[in-house]
Write a protein that holds these residues in place. Sequence first.
Motif, mmCIF file in Angstrom:
data_model
loop_
_atom_site.group_PDB
_atom_site.id
_atom_site.type_symbol
_atom_site.label_atom_id
_atom_site.label_comp_id
_atom_site.label_asym_id
_atom_site.label_seq_id
_atom_site.Cartn_x
_atom_site.Cartn_y
_atom_site.Cartn_z
ATOM 1 N N ILE A 147 0.838 -1.213 0.000
ATOM 2 C CA ILE A 147 0.000 0.000 0.000
ATOM 3 C C ILE A 147 0.870 1.259 0.000
ATOM 4 N N TRP A 197 1.110 2.420 -3.514
ATOM 5 C CA TRP A 197 -0.108 2.603 -4.300
ATOM 6 C C TRP A 197 -0.445 4.089 -4.413
ATOM 7 N N TYR A 247 -4.370 6.386 3.161
ATOM 8 C CA TYR A 247 -4.269 4.950 3.432
ATOM 9 C C TYR A 247 -5.584 4.334 3.903
ATOM 10 N N GLY A 259 -1.163 6.178 -1.372
ATOM 11 C CA GLY A 259 -1.170 5.144 -0.353
ATOM 12 C C GLY A 259 -0.870 5.665 1.032
ATOM 13 N N TYR A 288 -7.832 2.319 1.644
ATOM 14 C CA TYR A 288 -7.405 0.968 1.281
ATOM 15 C C TYR A 288 -7.699 -0.058 2.377
#
Length: 387
Positions: free
Chosen positions: A59, A62, A69, A65, A72
């Motif tokens: 992550i 990403w 966060y 990310g 996610y």
Amino acid sequence: MNRTAFVHDWLAGGNAGAEKVLVEMLNALPQTPIYTMVYQPADFVGTPLEHAEVHTSAIQHWPKGVSSYRTYLPFMPYQVEQFDLTDYDTIVSSSHAVAKGVLVGAGQLHVSYVHSPIRYAWDLYHQYLREANLTSGVKATLAKIVLHYIRLWDHSTANRVDVFLANSHYVAQRIWRTYRRPAQVLYPPVDVARFDHTRPREDFYLTMSRFVPYKKIDLIVETFTRSGRPLIVIGSGPDFEKIRATAGPNVQLLGRQSDEAVADYMSRCKAFVFAADEDFGIVPVEAQAAGAPVIAYGKGGSLETVVADVTGVFFGQQNVESLTRAVGIFEARAEQFDSETIRKHAEQFRPERFRAQFSAILAAAEEAKRSGTDPEQAVLALDLRNL
């Protein structure tokens, strides 16, 4: 030599209570590697986390990310299971979301310090959906499905933990209700040494928090606006502008402040006001370290950190009338509250004591694991009061 690893949900979004616990664990076991979903070093400048050995999940790389966060979350149960911890003898997870779900082998010891079972999947599920405007429609249905499966995963991963630690008896009760597992209580560390309890008290009340609904800053501001009593509010968050629009001239909203400024206000305030139903609540303990009496909502962690009529006053309901009565009771008894006594009470939460208790817990659990006995029972049998 026993090798240990820490697993923490995420190291981004600020240095909050869970991160302060991790810091003291790291102080107890220096150079222990940390595994976490994402890591933002800039949030931990000046702390041991700034230069720690940190391993992140996918992550981290990403899109957004690190900054976003939380979006996610549906992927985090899978990601935490991708950490390869086979080289370690002991895994200590620091968990309020997914860290406790890390995969461990039969020969490894897993001690999980649970700040809270995932609140937005369990206790605050319906409140979370309302506040996120996810009560109906396609997005709401998807959110409910995701949280349903997170609950199933979260419950099933309790079997991956040998020993549960809770940050309060209140959380230990929630661990039992959620996972049907007992937990030893290890109160979080509070840096009491940075507060001065000897300064004269001044004629203003203080509160400090993130501006999110469950913290009930709106209730405190409304109560003091109605009464006209002076109130200083420290903190920021999504509800800041909405609450500022309702504040009277006797209420000062200062936004975020430095640690030095916070310590200064706590050392001078007439009393600290706390209206949240918290798992533990570090801020009321910090206020007591500064010698300030606390006017607190009488539920949750406050019942374990504030002593009625000795270090503070409780109110029974989260409404203006109940809080107003509590402030009146406090003012009628204000002379009986002694800063020295209040500070002495806060000393039991000092970091040195946390480290000693944490080390004793790990030693007992590791010895039980080596000898083939039950680590959970070994830890539950410990008497931490004299450490």
